[in-house]
Each structure stands twice: as C-alpha cells, then as structure tokens.
Design a protein around this motif. Structure first.
Motif, PDB file in Angstrom:
ATOM      1  N   VAL A 177      17.054 -33.277  24.872  1.00 28.98           N
ATOM      2  CA  VAL A 177      17.324 -32.144  25.392  1.00 28.98           C
ATOM      3  C   VAL A 177      18.715 -31.645  26.082  1.00 28.98           C
ATOM      4  CG1 VAL A 177      15.753 -33.619  27.364  1.00 28.98           C
ATOM      5  CG2 VAL A 177      14.867 -31.337  26.670  1.00 28.98           C
ATOM      6  N   LEU A 178      18.935 -31.923  26.195  1.00 31.88           N
ATOM      7  CA  LEU A 178      20.260 -32.041  27.022  1.00 31.88           C
ATOM      8  C   LEU A 178      21.501 -31.289  26.191  1.00 31.88           C
ATOM      9  CD1 LEU A 178      21.293 -35.254  28.967  1.00 31.88           C
ATOM     10  CD2 LEU A 178      20.192 -33.239  30.026  1.00 31.88           C
ATOM     11  N   LEU A 179      21.497 -32.188  24.936  1.00 30.19           N
ATOM     12  CA  LEU A 179      22.560 -31.001  24.204  1.00 30.19           C
ATOM     13  C   LEU A 179      22.202 -29.720  23.138  1.00 30.19           C
ATOM     14  CD1 LEU A 179      24.850 -34.025  23.322  1.00 30.19           C
ATOM     15  CD2 LEU A 179      24.918 -32.244  25.035  1.00 30.19           C
ATOM     16  N   ILE A 180      20.512 -29.696  23.379  1.00 30.99           N
ATOM     17  CA  ILE A 180      20.292 -28.515  22.169  1.00 30.99           C
ATOM     18  C   ILE A 180      20.354 -27.372  23.150  1.00 30.99           C
ATOM     19  CG2 ILE A 180      17.650 -28.365  22.951  1.00 30.99           C
ATOM     20  CD1 ILE A 180      16.294 -27.869  20.585  1.00 30.99           C
ATOM     21  N   LYS A 181      20.821 -26.624  22.064  1.00 32.14           N
ATOM     22  CA  LYS A 181      21.227 -24.765  21.699  1.00 32.14           C
ATOM     23  C   LYS A 181      19.804 -23.996  21.947  1.00 32.14           C
ATOM     24  CE  LYS A 181      26.233 -25.240  21.961  1.00 32.14           C
ATOM     25  NZ  LYS A 181      27.534 -24.911  21.132  1.00 32.14           N
ATOM     26  N   LEU A 182      18.608 -23.577  22.219  1.00 32.30           N
ATOM     27  CA  LEU A 182      17.487 -23.400  22.315  1.00 32.30           C
ATOM     28  C   LEU A 182      17.435 -22.189  21.227  1.00 32.30           C
ATOM     29  CD1 LEU A 182      15.453 -24.262  25.430  1.00 32.30           C
ATOM     30  CD2 LEU A 182      15.642 -25.416  23.225  1.00 32.30           C
ATOM     31  N   TRP A 183      18.659 -20.818  22.335  1.00 29.23           N
ATOM     32  CA  TRP A 183      18.563 -20.201  21.277  1.00 29.23           C
ATOM     33  C   TRP A 183      19.012 -19.587  19.550  1.00 29.23           C
ATOM     34  CZ3 TRP A 183      16.967 -15.333  23.011  1.00 29.23           C
ATOM     35  CH2 TRP A 183      16.438 -15.118  24.624  1.00 29.23           C
ATOM     36  N   LYS A 184      19.229 -20.736  19.273  1.00 28.69           N
ATOM     37  CA  LYS A 184      19.711 -21.152  17.644  1.00 28.69           C
ATOM     38  C   LYS A 184      18.752 -21.870  17.196  1.00 28.69           C
ATOM     39  CE  LYS A 184      23.417 -22.987  15.109  1.00 28.69           C
ATOM     40  NZ  LYS A 184      24.818 -23.829  15.171  1.00 28.69           N
ATOM     41  N   ALA A 185      18.218 -23.300  17.882  1.00 24.04           N
ATOM     42  CA  ALA A 185      17.316 -24.067  17.013  1.00 24.04           C
ATOM     43  C   ALA A 185      15.979 -23.470  16.385  1.00 24.04           C
ATOM     44  CB  ALA A 185      17.469 -25.147  18.448  1.00 24.04           C
ATOM     45  N   ASP A 186      15.476 -22.610  17.993  1.00 24.79           N
ATOM     46  CA  ASP A 186      13.833 -21.826  17.790  1.00 24.79           C
ATOM     47  C   ASP A 186      14.176 -20.597  16.503  1.00 24.79           C
ATOM     48  OD1 ASP A 186      12.104 -20.616  17.797  1.00 24.79           O
ATOM     49  OD2 ASP A 186      11.888 -19.550  20.012  1.00 24.79           O
ATOM     50  N   ALA A 235      21.906 -28.887  28.876  1.00 15.92           N
ATOM     51  CA  ALA A 235      22.384 -29.431  30.431  1.00 15.92           C
ATOM     52  C   ALA A 235      22.801 -27.767  30.605  1.00 15.92           C
ATOM     53  CB  ALA A 235      23.433 -30.735  29.649  1.00 15.92           C
ATOM     54  N   TRP A 236      23.425 -28.853  32.523  1.00 15.41           N
ATOM     55  CA  TRP A 236      24.050 -27.544  33.546  1.00 15.41           C
ATOM     56  C   TRP A 236      25.823 -27.959  32.568  1.00 15.41           C
ATOM     57  CZ3 TRP A 236      21.215 -32.098  34.392  1.00 15.41           C
ATOM     58  CH2 TRP A 236      19.438 -32.288  34.578  1.00 15.41           C
ATOM     59  N   PRO A 237      25.832 -26.111  32.785  1.00 15.08           N
ATOM     60  CA  PRO A 237      26.970 -26.064  32.187  1.00 15.08           C
ATOM     61  C   PRO A 237      28.500 -26.435  33.453  1.00 15.08           C
ATOM     62  CG  PRO A 237      25.897 -24.109  33.851  1.00 15.08           C
ATOM     63  CD  PRO A 237      24.840 -25.187  33.165  1.00 15.08           C
ATOM     64  N   ASP A 238      27.895 -26.894  34.222  1.00 13.72           N
ATOM     65  CA  ASP A 238      29.248 -26.780  35.229  1.00 13.72           C
ATOM     66  C   ASP A 238      29.549 -28.469  34.958  1.00 13.72           C
ATOM     67  OD1 ASP A 238      26.755 -27.742  36.567  1.00 13.72           O
ATOM     68  OD2 ASP A 238      27.693 -27.236  38.344  1.00 13.72           O
ATOM     69  N   VAL A 239      29.080 -29.651  34.137  1.00 17.69           N
ATOM     70  CA  VAL A 239      28.661 -30.574  33.686  1.00 17.69           C
ATOM     71  C   VAL A 239      29.050 -31.384  32.413  1.00 17.69           C
ATOM     72  CG1 VAL A 239      27.312 -30.975  36.001  1.00 17.69           C
ATOM     73  CG2 VAL A 239      26.369 -31.238  33.858  1.00 17.69           C
ATOM     74  N   LEU A 241      28.029 -34.141  29.846  1.00 20.40           N
ATOM     75  CA  LEU A 241      27.154 -34.662  29.296  1.00 20.40           C
ATOM     76  C   LEU A 241      27.045 -36.383  30.179  1.00 20.40           C
ATOM     77  CD1 LEU A 241      24.919 -35.116  27.547  1.00 20.40           C
ATOM     78  CD2 LEU A 241      26.221 -36.632  25.542  1.00 20.40           C
ATOM     79  N   ALA A 242      27.944 -37.057  30.460  1.00 24.83           N
ATOM     80  CA  ALA A 242      28.475 -38.268  31.605  1.00 24.83           C
ATOM     81  C   ALA A 242      26.716 -38.118  32.869  1.00 24.83           C
ATOM     82  CB  ALA A 242      28.735 -39.060  31.521  1.00 24.83           C
ATOM     83  N   GLN A 243      27.506 -36.744  33.353  1.00 18.21           N
ATOM     84  CA  GLN A 243      26.875 -35.828  34.629  1.00 18.21           C
ATOM     85  C   GLN A 243      25.767 -35.511  34.567  1.00 18.21           C
ATOM     86  OE1 GLN A 243      30.681 -33.352  35.387  1.00 18.21           O
ATOM     87  NE2 GLN A 243      31.672 -35.602  36.186  1.00 18.21           N
ATOM     88  N   ALA A 244      25.201 -34.500  33.661  1.00 21.53           N
ATOM     89  CA  ALA A 244      24.327 -34.542  33.077  1.00 21.53           C
ATOM     90  C   ALA A 244      23.360 -35.457  32.969  1.00 21.53           C
ATOM     91  CB  ALA A 244      24.355 -33.516  31.652  1.00 21.53           C
TER      92      ALA A 244
END
Length: 427
Positions: A177-186, A235-239, A241-244
């Motif tokens: 859920v953090l790494l998925i790129k929804l616009w591409k995955a839909d 995931a929040w664009p400013d962090v 993966l570990a921070q997210a």
C-alpha cells in the motif's frame, strides 16, 4: 553504517557486527547465496541488538565480548518494555542465534535458542506464532466500526486514511500500500500489483467485484488516486520507505489501531478482506463461526482458493492465518456477528436465534430501526443458532434452517426484512 547520535563506543560495536555479517552472512547454510534483503535484515537486527544493549547500560565495544547477560538484557527490553510481537521476537531470536554461530560461540547460540523459556510467565507458549487463526483478526472480531475508523483516520492524515481503505478493499500488505502507484495499477476491472512491491516479487491481480462491494472498491480507489499524483506511489513523497513505514506505524498508534487499544492492527484490514471474499461467495469462515456442514465442499474450496489468490499466496493453507481452518465443530471463541430479531420458537426443542455477520446501522429519523446498507447487505451471512436451556445444540446456515423446517420460512423472512434483507439475499 552508523547513525547520527550513536556514541563512538556504540559505533565501534556496530562496526564489529558488520564485519562478522560481511564475512559470514553472504552465504546460506546450504551454500546458496543469501539475498541482499536477507543480508540487510540480519545486520539491522544486530544493530537493534547493539543499540538496545547500550541503552540498557552495557557499554560493549566488540561483539567478541557478548555473553548470556547481554542477551538477557536485550530480550528483556524487547519483551517487557517494547512488547514486540511474537512474530518479531521469533525473527529476532533466529537472527541473533545465527549471528552467535557466525561469531564462533555455539554455546551462546544454544542459549539464545532457548531464551523464550525466560519469559514463560508472560508468554506461556514462548515466541511461537500461531499459523492458524482461531478468532477473527478483523474489525468484525474486534467489534470496530470501520466507517468511524476511516473517518478518524482522515482527520489525522487523509493520505494515511486512503492507505487503510485500500488495505480493507483490496487486501494489500503494508509495503504494497505504500509503494503501489495507483494510476498505473488501476486496470479498470482490477488492481494490478507487479515488481518488487509484492512479497517475493510475485505478480498479483485483485479483482474489482460485482455489485455494491465493487462500487465500494471503485470509490476507495478513486479517492486514493486523488491523494497522489499520477507518477507517485501512495507513500508520502517527502520520505524514504523506512520513514514512510515509521510514519504509518506512528499514525496507527495515534488512531489506536493496535492490539492493545482497539484489539486489531493495520494487518487486520487485510484479514477482513479475506473474510469479505469468503462472505461474497456465501461461505462463513471459521473465524466467524462457520463449520464444514454450513457449505458444500466445492463452495468452500472455491471460496478459500479465491481468498488465497487475492491475498497473493500460492498455497491455500497459508490463508488459514486469516480465516482459520475448516472444522466440523464450531470454534468456541468465534463471534457469529450481531443478533437480530426475536427468538423463533415452536420448531422442535429449544429456540432459534438469528445472527448476521455485518453490523446493521441505525436508520436516521426512525428510532429503534436498523438496516444493512450498501455493500454490507452483499456481505451479510445469516446464521441460525438453535439453543436449548442456554446451550447451543445446532448451528446452520439460514438456507439449511428453512430446508430443515419448512414452516419456519415466514418467521425467518419477517425478521430478516427488519434489517433490509430478503431470505434469498441472506442465504
């Protein structure tokens, strides 16, 4: 590989740990090359070990000096202070034990392998993890109002709320859920998960179902897509993966989405999706009180396979961690859901109680009335419980009930209509 804030002595301890891991950790026991992920996880666990050790006042500068008292101090902190889950403790123990073997201290490795015996008062079963769910891990088992949960999550962070909704509607893991790129995955009729975002990189498709449930999935997907730009992951664009992940866990704690507070974790949303798949196929999982006799073997097998495939597991048995194993006997702790209507009498001994898997919602402006709106009606499974002198003597689906007692149809239908169901819809 030190972290800002570490003392020089702690840095030296970590450096000796990294040296041992570098020398020994690239090769598995069977001689195969260890994956980079496995190698990095081993180092990370031992860094946690080192930092916890120094936090507890044991200022060791070389891993060569580690002994039983150091292992005790670290695991005491992990068990009693940080209260790590059994699954995490089991993983930590395994990696610390392996490190002690690499260090050339087999006796210390054996000691670590038995260290859970030290906590028998708190953890009678040790660090063992139950691989089969005996009770529902979802909002149903914890009796959490899922709509209210999402509403409170939106107040904290709307992007985070979208993540929780995606976990519920599509059974996604936290990393997914953090790494998925929804616009591409839909893909319109499904959500496509590819590449490294999935466990072991295994390709998976999650269908958008028919009916009200599918409409709910589409609404959530469109809402979540509105929280990220076309090229972004969730995931929040400013962090990193570990921070997210840390922000996700922090928000869970703020929301109370923990076993301690609400009785369920974020992973319970994934477990709830597994239950959804079973219910959509007309099969009550054992975690919600279902038994083998309440559905045909063909129906049960198809439902479990569907749930397994949707969650991304090759083996159906692994899905038992979410929905339990099939049994002829009801699980004693499983909740049948929500009781509705008056007891039905006059059909054999005892009385018949009706339960529905989904919680009816109050009807605005009509005190005392409640219904199952939207996708809840599609998910609803009605269970009939026959009780004699306060003790259950039979449990069956409502379809089995009306077949067994032909004259009971009108009474059952009357009660089901009070929550917006027809007998056909509730079968």
């Amino acid at each position: 590989m030190s972290v800002m804030g570490d003392s020089n002595k702690l840095k030296r301890l970590i450096a000796t740990i990294e040296a041992v891991c570098e020398a020994k950790g690239r090769t598995r026991v069977n001689g195969a090359v260890a994956s980079e992920r496995t190698f990095r996880m081993q180092i990370e666990v031992m860094k946690q070990f080192a930092r916890t050790l120094h936090d507890k006042g044991y200022i060791v500068e070389s891993c060569e000096n580690l002994g039983e008292r150091h292992a005790n101090a670290v695991f005491d902190s992990w068990v009693h202070e940080k209260e790590l889950s059994n699954k995490t403790l089991q993983n930590q123990k395994s990696r610390v034990k392996q490190f002690m073997h690499w260090l050339g201290k087999p006796n210390l490795a054996d000691y670590v392998s038995r260290i859970d015996e030290r906590y028998v008062d708190k953890l009678p079963q040790g660090f063992r993890v139950k691989t089969v769910a005996e009770e529902s891990k979802s909002w149903r088992g914890a009796e959490v109002d899922i709509a209210e949960l999402f509403s409170k999550a939106r107040e904290l962070d709307s992007r985070y709320a979208a993540m929780l909704m995606l976990e519920r509607a599509f059974g996604l893991r936290k990393k997914e859920v953090l790494l998925i790129k929804l616009w591409k995955a839909d893909k319109g009729d499904k959500l496509e998960l590819v590449g490294e975002i999935t466990k072991n990189g295994r390709y998976r498709e999650v269908a958008i179902r028919e009916g009200e449930y599918g409409q709910m999935q589409r609404q959530i997907l469109d809402y979540a897509k509105g929280k990220c730009r076309r090229w972004e992951s969730m995931a929040w664009p400013d962090v990193t993966l570990a921070q997210a992940e840390q922000r996700y866990y922090w928000l869970n704690r703020q929301l109370g989405l923990t076993k301690k507070d609400l009785g369920m974790t974020g992973h319970g949303l994934r477990a709830g999706h597994a239950e959804d798949i079973m219910l959509l196929r007309g099969v009550l999982p054992s975690t919600l009180g279902g038994t083998k006799d309440m559905a045909s073997e063909r129906g049960r097998t198809a439902a479990r396979y569907d749930a397994s495939r949707t969650l991304g597991h090759n083996r159906e048995i692994i899905t038992s961690a979410y929905i339990g194993t099939e049994s002829n006997k009801p699980k004693p702790n499983a909740s049948l859901g929500h009781r509705f209507g008056e007891a039905i009498v006059g059909f054999g001994e005892g009385e018949v109680l009706l339960w529905v898997s989904e919680k009816p919602e109050p009807v605005e402006g009509r005190p005392g009335e409640s219904v199952l709106p939207r996708e809840k009606a599609q998910l609803a499974y009605v269970t009939a419980q026959v009780v004699l002198d306060g003790r259950e003597v039979d449990r069956l689906s409502v379809k089995q009930l009306v077949r067994k007692h032909r004259g009971i149809f009108a009474d059952v239908e009357d009660r089901m209509q009070t929550i917006g169901l027809t007998l056909l819809a509730g079968e």
